[in-house]
Design a protein around this motif. Structure first.
Motif, short mmCIF file in Angstrom:
data_model
loop_
_atom_site.label_atom_id
_atom_site.label_comp_id
_atom_site.label_asym_id
_atom_site.label_seq_id
_atom_site.Cartn_x
_atom_site.Cartn_y
_atom_site.Cartn_z
N GLN A 209 -166.42 -45.72 -25.65
CA GLN A 209 -167.14 -44.93 -24.67
C GLN A 209 -166.52 -43.53 -24.55
O GLN A 209 -165.30 -43.38 -24.61
CB GLN A 209 -167.12 -45.60 -23.30
CG GLN A 209 -167.94 -46.87 -23.20
CD GLN A 209 -167.79 -47.53 -21.84
OE1 GLN A 209 -166.70 -47.99 -21.50
NE2 GLN A 209 -168.86 -47.59 -21.08
N VAL A 210 -167.37 -42.52 -24.37
CA VAL A 210 -166.91 -41.15 -24.20
C VAL A 210 -167.76 -40.43 -23.16
O VAL A 210 -168.90 -40.82 -22.89
CB VAL A 210 -166.95 -40.35 -25.53
CG1 VAL A 210 -165.93 -40.86 -26.52
CG2 VAL A 210 -168.35 -40.38 -26.13
N SER A 222 -171.31 -30.21 -15.49
CA SER A 222 -172.17 -31.31 -15.91
C SER A 222 -171.37 -32.34 -16.72
O SER A 222 -170.47 -32.00 -17.49
CB SER A 222 -173.33 -30.79 -16.77
OG SER A 222 -174.18 -29.97 -16.00
N VAL A 223 -171.73 -33.61 -16.54
CA VAL A 223 -171.08 -34.72 -17.24
C VAL A 223 -172.14 -35.63 -17.83
O VAL A 223 -173.11 -35.98 -17.16
CB VAL A 223 -170.18 -35.54 -16.29
CG1 VAL A 223 -169.47 -36.65 -17.06
CG2 VAL A 223 -169.17 -34.65 -15.59
N THR A 224 -171.99 -36.00 -19.09
CA THR A 224 -172.88 -36.97 -19.72
C THR A 224 -172.04 -38.06 -20.38
O THR A 224 -170.86 -37.85 -20.69
CB THR A 224 -173.79 -36.32 -20.78
OG1 THR A 224 -172.97 -35.64 -21.75
CG2 THR A 224 -174.73 -35.31 -20.14
N ALA A 225 -172.64 -39.22 -20.60
CA ALA A 225 -171.90 -40.36 -21.14
C ALA A 225 -172.56 -40.90 -22.39
O ALA A 225 -173.77 -40.78 -22.58
CB ALA A 225 -171.81 -41.47 -20.08
N GLY A 226 -171.76 -41.49 -23.26
CA GLY A 226 -172.26 -42.12 -24.48
C GLY A 226 -171.14 -42.85 -25.18
O GLY A 226 -170.17 -43.27 -24.55
N ILE A 227 -171.27 -42.98 -26.48
CA ILE A 227 -170.24 -43.63 -27.28
C ILE A 227 -169.87 -42.73 -28.46
O ILE A 227 -170.57 -41.75 -28.76
CB ILE A 227 -170.71 -45.00 -27.83
CG1 ILE A 227 -171.91 -44.82 -28.77
CG2 ILE A 227 -171.03 -45.96 -26.70
CD1 ILE A 227 -172.25 -46.06 -29.56
N LEU A 228 -168.79 -43.07 -29.11
CA LEU A 228 -168.45 -42.43 -30.37
C LEU A 228 -169.31 -43.08 -31.44
O LEU A 228 -169.20 -44.28 -31.69
CB LEU A 228 -166.97 -42.60 -30.67
CG LEU A 228 -166.45 -41.79 -31.86
CD1 LEU A 228 -166.44 -40.31 -31.52
CD2 LEU A 228 -165.05 -42.25 -32.25
N SER A 229 -170.20 -42.29 -32.05
CA SER A 229 -171.18 -42.84 -32.99
C SER A 229 -170.65 -42.94 -34.41
O SER A 229 -171.06 -43.83 -35.17
CB SER A 229 -172.44 -41.97 -32.99
OG SER A 229 -172.97 -41.85 -31.70
#
Length: 408
Positions: A209-210, A222-229
Motif C-alpha cells: 500500500q502507498v 491532497s492525499v490519494t491511496a493505492g498500491i505499488l503496481s
C-alpha cells in the motif's frame, strides 16, 4: 468547477497548464546521439538521409502516452532552454548482494489518516511563473526536493514555496539534474521545518500500500491511496504539443516505481509514501488515455527514494551527479533484443567495437528483450564499470567488453 479558495485557504485552483510529458518507448537512447538526424527515428520523406542511411524500422510501441505529473512547463528535453542530455535513471545493481525484503504492514482504512497527517507537514507546493508543482522537505532549514521539470518553468533562479500551514517563502534553485528529473531548492528565512523521513525503496514489493501527497491541480494537501503496481519501469519522455527536436535523443527515465495511487498534474515532485509514513518515491510522471487527455487513469510513476536521496545529497553539496553512458541509440528488434540504430563516435560502444545493426541480447547478467531493458541495464551500472555484452551481428553471436563512460 466552483472556486473553493475562500472556504479553504490551502486549496488553490490554478488555471492553465502546459504541454505534459509523453513517452516514445520505441526510441531509446543509451547516451548521446548522432547529429543532426535523431537515431532511432524512421527516415521521413524530404529529409536528407544520414551518413549511415535510414534507421531500421522499430516494432510498433505497445506503451501508452505518458505525461508529466505537473501543471508546469515540462522542459525535460523538448522545451526551449533545456539543459542537454537525455534523462537516465535506474536503481543501483545488486552487486551480488542477497536482498531481504521487509514488507510494509497492511493497514485498514482507519489507519491511513494517521499516516497522511504524519507526512503532510513535510510536503509543500512550489509555484513558478508558469504553474505549480509539489516538493518534499529535506531539512529543517529549508532544503526541498522536487522535480527538475517543476523548477525548469521558473523565469529565474527562484521559486515560491507554500508550506502546509499556508506560510510562504522564496526559494533559490540550488541544483538540478535533468537526467533524473530531480532538483533541490533552498527556502530562505525559515527554520524548524519538519523534514520527511525517507524509506528504503528497494524494500518495497508489488502490492504494498502507498499514499501519494502533493498539490494536484493546485489543491494543496491532497492525499490519494493505492498500491505499488510494478517496479523498475523504463519510460521515454517528451513534451506533448511541442515538436520533438530531431537533434536530441528521447529522454529515458528507468528504474521507476509504478503506482495506481491517483496522481494528476500538480503532483510532480510530491511524495509517494509507504504505510510507515516513509517517502519511498518522488512522483514524476503519469500515463493518460489518449490525445487531449491528461488526467489520472491509475498508471503513475515515481523516482525511487534511494536514487532520489542520493541525487539530492549531491545537489545540496554542489557535486556533479554521475550518469553512465554506453553511447548507442536503439530500437526494439523484431526477434527480441535491442537493435543498435546508431553508435556515437568516441563512445564506450564504439571503443568496444559495437556497430549499427548489431542486436544486443545480454548486458552483463541481464537478458535484453527490448530497448527499454538495455536503457535500464546501462543506467543500473556506474561510470567505469566493465561489462560483457552479448550481441548478434548478421545472425552470428558475438561478445564484447564495454567500459561505461560518463554521459556528456
Amino acid at each position: 468547477v466552483p472556486d473553493h479558495r475562500s472556504a479553504h485557504p490551502r486549496r488553490r485552483r490554478r488555471g492553465g497548464g502546459v504541454p505534459p510529458l509523453i513517452v516514445r518507448p520505441e526510441r531509446s537512447s543509451c547516451g548521446p546521439a548522432y547529429q543532426p538526424h535523431h537515431p532511432g527515428q524512421p527516415h521521413l520523406p524530404g529529409q536528407p538521409v544520414p551518413p549511415w542511411g535510414p534507421a531500421p524500422a522499430a516494432r510498433p510501441s505497445r506503451a501508452g502516452k505518458f505525461v508529466g505529473a505537473g501543471a508546469l512547463v515540462l522542459a525535460l528535453m523538448f522545451g526551449s532552454g533545456v539543459a542537454g542530455g537525455a534523462l537516465a535513471l535506474a536503481l543501483d545493481g545488486d552487486g551480488g548482494v542477497t536482498r531481504t525484503y521487509s514488507a510494509a504492514p497492511v493497514l485498514n482504512s482507519a489507519d491511513l489518516p494517521k499516516i497522511a497527517a504524519a507526512v503532510q507537514d513535510s510536503v509543500v507546493s512550489i509555484i513558478t511563473d508558469n504553474g505549480e508543482g509539489s516538493g518534499v522537505i529535506l531539512s529543517a532549514d529549508g532544503y526541498v526536493l522536487t522535480n527538475n521539470h517543476v523548477v525548469a518553468s521558473a523565469s529565474g533562479d527562484t521559486v515560491k514555496v507554500v508550506f502546509a500551514d499556508g506560510k510562504t517563502a522564496q526559494a533559490k534553485i540550488v541544483g538540478t539534474d535533468p537526467k533524473t528529473d530531480l532538483a533541490v531548492v533552498k527556502a530562505g528565512g525559515v527554520s524548524g521545518l519538519k523534514a520527511a523521513k525517507f524509506g528504503d525503496s528497494d524494500g518495497m514489493q508489488v502490492g504494498d500500500q502507498v499514499l501519494a501527497l502533493g498539490s494536484p491541480l493546485g489543491l494543496q494537501g491532497s492525499v490519494t491511496a493505492g498500491i505499488l503496481s510494478a517496479r523498475d519501469r523504463t519510460i521515454q519522455a517528451g513534451s506533448e504539443g511541442q515538436q520533438q527536436d530531431p537533434q536530441r535523443a528521447a529522454s529515458s527515465i528507468s528504474g521507476l516505481l509504478q503506482t495506481d495511487a491517483p496522481i494528476n498534474p500538480g503532483n510532480s515532485g510530491g511524495a509517494l509514501v509507504n504505510t510507515r509514513g516513509e517517502v519511498i518515491g518522488i512522483n514524476t510522471a503519469i500515463a493518460t488515455a489518449g490525445q487531449g487527455s491528461n488526467g489520472n487513469i491509475g498508471v503513475g510513476f515515481a523516482i525511487p527514494s534511494n536514487k532520489a536521496k542520493d541525487v539530492a545529497e549531491k545537489l545540496q553539496r554542489g557535486e556533479k551527479v554521475s550518469h553512465p553512458s554506453l553511447g548507442v541509440s536503439v530500437n526494439a528488434a523484431e526477434d527480441g533484443g535491442a537493435l543498435v540504430a546508431a553508435v556515437t563516435p568516441g563512445s564506450a560502444a564504439e571503443k568496444a567495437g559495437l556497430q549499427r545493426g548489431d542486436v544486443i541480447t545480454k548486458f552483463g547478467d541481464k537478458v535484453i528483450n527490448d530497448s527499454n531493458d538495455l536503457v535500464g541495464a546501462v543506467q543500473s551500472g556506474k561510470v567505469g564499470d566493465r561489462v560483457e555484452v552479448q550481441f548478434k551481428r548478421n545472425g552470428s553471436a558475438q561478445t564484447a567488453t564495454v567500459t561505461l563512460a560518463e554521459t556528456s
